[in-house]
Structures are given as structure tokens and as C-alpha cells.
Design a protein around this motif. Structure first.
Motif, PDB file in Angstrom:
ATOM      1  N   SER A 187      -2.938  -6.171  22.511  1.00  0.00           N
ATOM      2  CA  SER A 187      -1.871  -5.658  21.654  1.00  0.00           C
ATOM      3  C   SER A 187      -2.048  -6.151  20.225  1.00  0.00           C
ATOM      4  CB  SER A 187      -0.491  -6.039  22.194  1.00  0.00           C
ATOM      5  OG  SER A 187      -0.316  -7.431  22.255  1.00  0.00           O
ATOM      6  N   ILE A 188      -1.537  -5.348  19.326  1.00  0.00           N
ATOM      7  CA  ILE A 188      -1.507  -5.708  17.911  1.00  0.00           C
ATOM      8  C   ILE A 188      -0.040  -5.933  17.569  1.00  0.00           C
ATOM      9  CG2 ILE A 188      -1.964  -4.990  15.536  1.00  0.00           C
ATOM     10  CD1 ILE A 188      -4.186  -3.180  16.598  1.00  0.00           C
ATOM     11  N   GLY A 189       0.233  -7.081  16.964  1.00  0.00           N
ATOM     12  CA  GLY A 189       1.606  -7.392  16.607  1.00  0.00           C
ATOM     13  C   GLY A 189       1.678  -8.118  15.287  1.00  0.00           C
ATOM     14  N   ARG A 190       2.913  -8.403  14.881  1.00  0.00           N
ATOM     15  CA  ARG A 190       3.174  -9.120  13.639  1.00  0.00           C
ATOM     16  C   ARG A 190       2.423  -8.481  12.465  1.00  0.00           C
ATOM     17  NH1 ARG A 190       6.341 -11.226  17.106  1.00  0.00           N
ATOM     18  NH2 ARG A 190       6.746 -13.478  17.178  1.00  0.00           N
ATOM     19  N   VAL A 191       2.438  -7.142  12.446  1.00  0.00           N
ATOM     20  CA  VAL A 191       1.752  -6.392  11.380  1.00  0.00           C
ATOM     21  C   VAL A 191       2.635  -6.414  10.138  1.00  0.00           C
ATOM     22  CG1 VAL A 191       0.822  -4.142  10.689  1.00  0.00           C
ATOM     23  CG2 VAL A 191       0.652  -4.886  13.086  1.00  0.00           C
ATOM     24  N   ILE A 192       2.077  -6.916   9.047  1.00  0.00           N
ATOM     25  CA  ILE A 192       2.850  -7.084   7.817  1.00  0.00           C
ATOM     26  C   ILE A 192       2.006  -6.756   6.597  1.00  0.00           C
ATOM     27  CG2 ILE A 192       3.955  -8.768   6.316  1.00  0.00           C
ATOM     28  CD1 ILE A 192       4.529 -10.460   8.637  1.00  0.00           C
ATOM     29  N   THR A 193       2.631  -6.102   5.635  1.00  0.00           N
ATOM     30  CA  THR A 193       2.066  -6.072   4.286  1.00  0.00           C
ATOM     31  C   THR A 193       3.148  -6.595   3.346  1.00  0.00           C
ATOM     32  OG1 THR A 193       2.733  -3.769   3.952  1.00  0.00           O
ATOM     33  CG2 THR A 193       0.448  -4.162   4.629  1.00  0.00           C
ATOM     34  N   SER A 194       2.717  -7.283   2.335  1.00  0.00           N
ATOM     35  CA  SER A 194       3.632  -7.796   1.327  1.00  0.00           C
ATOM     36  C   SER A 194       4.301  -6.625   0.612  1.00  0.00           C
ATOM     37  CB  SER A 194       2.837  -8.635   0.323  1.00  0.00           C
ATOM     38  OG  SER A 194       3.611  -8.912  -0.816  1.00  0.00           O
ATOM     39  N   GLU A 195       5.537  -6.825   0.232  1.00  0.00           N
ATOM     40  CA  GLU A 195       6.282  -5.788  -0.484  1.00  0.00           C
ATOM     41  C   GLU A 195       5.526  -5.322  -1.730  1.00  0.00           C
ATOM     42  OE1 GLU A 195      10.957  -5.105  -1.445  1.00  0.00           O
ATOM     43  OE2 GLU A 195      10.128  -7.071  -1.946  1.00  0.00           O
ATOM     44  N   LYS A 196       4.740  -6.208  -2.331  1.00  0.00           N
ATOM     45  CA  LYS A 196       4.009  -5.894  -3.568  1.00  0.00           C
ATOM     46  C   LYS A 196       2.951  -4.809  -3.374  1.00  0.00           C
ATOM     47  CE  LYS A 196       4.500 -10.691  -4.790  1.00  0.00           C
ATOM     48  NZ  LYS A 196       3.963 -11.938  -4.356  1.00  0.00           N
ATOM     49  N   VAL A 197       2.445  -4.632  -2.138  1.00  0.00           N
ATOM     50  CA  VAL A 197       1.355  -3.674  -1.930  1.00  0.00           C
ATOM     51  C   VAL A 197       1.751  -2.490  -1.041  1.00  0.00           C
ATOM     52  CG1 VAL A 197      -0.422  -5.431  -2.288  1.00  0.00           C
ATOM     53  CG2 VAL A 197       0.337  -4.916   0.045  1.00  0.00           C
ATOM     54  N   ARG A 198       3.019  -2.403  -0.679  1.00  0.00           N
ATOM     55  CA  ARG A 198       3.435  -1.283   0.172  1.00  0.00           C
ATOM     56  C   ARG A 198       3.317   0.034  -0.583  1.00  0.00           C
ATOM     57  NH1 ARG A 198       8.332  -4.239   2.328  1.00  0.00           N
ATOM     58  NH2 ARG A 198       7.210  -5.924   3.330  1.00  0.00           N
ATOM     59  N   GLY A 199       2.915   1.060   0.138  1.00  0.00           N
ATOM     60  CA  GLY A 199       2.759   2.380  -0.471  1.00  0.00           C
ATOM     61  C   GLY A 199       1.418   2.576  -1.150  1.00  0.00           C
ATOM     62  N   THR A 200       0.514   1.606  -1.013  1.00  0.00           N
ATOM     63  CA  THR A 200      -0.796   1.696  -1.672  1.00  0.00           C
ATOM     64  C   THR A 200      -1.919   2.064  -0.694  1.00  0.00           C
ATOM     65  OG1 THR A 200      -1.326  -0.635  -1.298  1.00  0.00           O
ATOM     66  CG2 THR A 200      -0.111  -0.096  -3.326  1.00  0.00           C
ATOM     67  N   GLY A 201      -1.584   2.194   0.602  1.00  0.00           N
ATOM     68  CA  GLY A 201      -2.608   2.489   1.603  1.00  0.00           C
ATOM     69  C   GLY A 201      -3.201   1.242   2.235  1.00  0.00           C
ATOM     70  N   LEU A 202      -2.781   0.061   1.781  1.00  0.00           N
ATOM     71  CA  LEU A 202      -3.361  -1.160   2.334  1.00  0.00           C
ATOM     72  C   LEU A 202      -2.899  -1.426   3.769  1.00  0.00           C
ATOM     73  CD1 LEU A 202      -3.513  -3.616  -0.691  1.00  0.00           C
ATOM     74  CD2 LEU A 202      -5.301  -2.179   0.286  1.00  0.00           C
ATOM     75  N   GLY A 203      -1.721  -0.970   4.132  1.00  0.00           N
ATOM     76  CA  GLY A 203      -1.274  -1.102   5.521  1.00  0.00           C
ATOM     77  C   GLY A 203      -2.191  -0.336   6.458  1.00  0.00           C
ATOM     78  N   ARG A 204      -2.616   0.830   6.027  1.00  0.00           N
ATOM     79  CA  ARG A 204      -3.565   1.646   6.812  1.00  0.00           C
ATOM     80  C   ARG A 204      -4.899   0.921   6.946  1.00  0.00           C
ATOM     81  NH1 ARG A 204      -3.572   6.365   8.596  1.00  0.00           N
ATOM     82  NH2 ARG A 204      -1.639   6.909   7.577  1.00  0.00           N
ATOM     83  N   GLU A 205      -5.369   0.316   5.860  1.00  0.00           N
ATOM     84  CA  GLU A 205      -6.625  -0.442   5.908  1.00  0.00           C
ATOM     85  C   GLU A 205      -6.503  -1.628   6.865  1.00  0.00           C
ATOM     86  OE1 GLU A 205      -9.578   0.502   4.588  1.00  0.00           O
ATOM     87  OE2 GLU A 205      -8.395   2.291   4.144  1.00  0.00           O
ATOM     88  N   LEU A 206      -5.375  -2.321   6.795  1.00  0.00           N
ATOM     89  CA  LEU A 206      -5.138  -3.459   7.690  1.00  0.00           C
ATOM     90  C   LEU A 206      -5.194  -3.008   9.146  1.00  0.00           C
ATOM     91  CD1 LEU A 206      -4.283  -6.392   8.315  1.00  0.00           C
ATOM     92  CD2 LEU A 206      -1.902  -5.649   7.982  1.00  0.00           C
ATOM     93  N   MET A 207      -4.562  -1.892   9.457  1.00  0.00           N
ATOM     94  CA  MET A 207      -4.554  -1.413  10.845  1.00  0.00           C
ATOM     95  C   MET A 207      -5.945  -0.942  11.288  1.00  0.00           C
ATOM     96  SD  MET A 207      -1.911  -1.971  12.566  1.00  0.00           S
ATOM     97  CE  MET A 207      -2.310  -0.924  13.971  1.00  0.00           C
TER      98      MET A 207
END
Length: 149
Positions: A75-95
Motif C-alpha cells: 500500500s501507498i500511504g501518507r501521500v503529501i505535497t506541501s501547499e507551496k507546490v500543489r497544482g504544479t503536477g508534483l503530486g503526480r510525479e510523486l505518485m
């Protein structure tokens, strides 16, 4: 953009990396989402941690939990991006990196996650499919989702 990732078992984390990881989790899950819950659940020590850095600052992380600890699947859990980078596509890169790391560390197996309901479209866009009905976890609606290999 200076983006880098570090993928480490718990025992490989430096005290500074661990502090930054826990600080970011508290910043997002406890303070920002106003959710009081037990973040330190004794699963970190057996998990793999994905740390995402932008310009040498931790801006995201996830936890890869081995099969049998939270669910029968990885399982993948505790997925977080800092508020400063949300909406930049970095969450997708992290996943993407997290999914790849799951397969490298545990083999080509299905991956489960417990998604906050508001984020289910994001996870679906990465190939996760909803399973079951929404449920309450720490006062926040969640849905179980599975990535099938």
C-alpha cells in the motif's frame, strides 16, 4: 526545476530527513486538515519512504507499506505535497515514483491505498480503481482504491 527523489527504508533515513518528513506530515494532516489522529502508528519502521525535493527542500513524501502490514497488498500511504507546490503536477510525479518504487521493492503486485474522497479523481487518473463504499477515517471520508498490475 531542480527536482529530486530519495527512496529509503526507515533505518536509512538521517535524523534530519526523518524530522522533515514528520514535520511535513504534521503540517498537512494535523494543522492544515485540522485532523487529530495518531500519525506515528509503528508502520514507518517497516516501510519504504519516498522523499521529493524541489531545490533541496522537502516538498512531498509518501510511505510504501509492505504487504500484510496494513492490507494484504502493498500500500501507498501518507501521500503529501506541501501547499507551496500543489497544482504544479508534483503530486503526480510523486505518485509515479511511488508506484515504480513499489514494483522495484516488492515486485509487480497490486497496490492499495486509502484515498481521501476529494482526491479519488487524482488517483483514478493514475490507474487506481475504487473498491467498496466510502468510509470514515479520522473524521475524513475515504475510499479504498487499487492499482492492478
Amino acid at each position: 526545476m531542480d527536482l529530486s527523489f530519495s527512496i529509503k527504508a526507515f533505518d536509512e533515513l538521517t535524523v534530519h530527513e526523518l524530522y522533515e518528513l514528520l514535520r511535513l506530515r504534521a503540517e498537512v494532516f494535523v494543522v492544515e486538515q485540522d485532523c487529530v489522529y495518531q500519525d506515528l502508528d509503528n508502520k514507518d519502521q517497516q516501510s519504504i519512504h519516498v522523499l521529493m525535493y524541489k531545490e533541496n527542500k522537502l516538498v512531498g513524501c509518501s510511505r510504501l507499506v509492505p504487504p500484510g502490514l496494513s492490507y494484504k497488498e502493498i500500500s501507498i500511504g501518507r501521500v503529501i505535497t506541501s501547499e507551496k507546490v500543489r497544482g504544479t503536477g508534483l503530486g503526480r510525479e510523486l505518485m509515479k515514483v511511488s508506484i515504480q518504487a513499489c514494483h522495484e521493492k516488492f515486485g509487480p503486485k497490486n497496490i492499495r491505498l486509502s484515498a481521501q474522497v476529494y482526491a479519488k479523481a487524482f488517483y483514478a487518473s493514475l490507474g487506481f480503481q475504487e473498491e467498496g463504499e466510502p468510509y470514515d477515517e479520522d473524521g475524513i471520508p475515504h475510499i479504498s482504491m487499487v492499482y492492478t498490475t
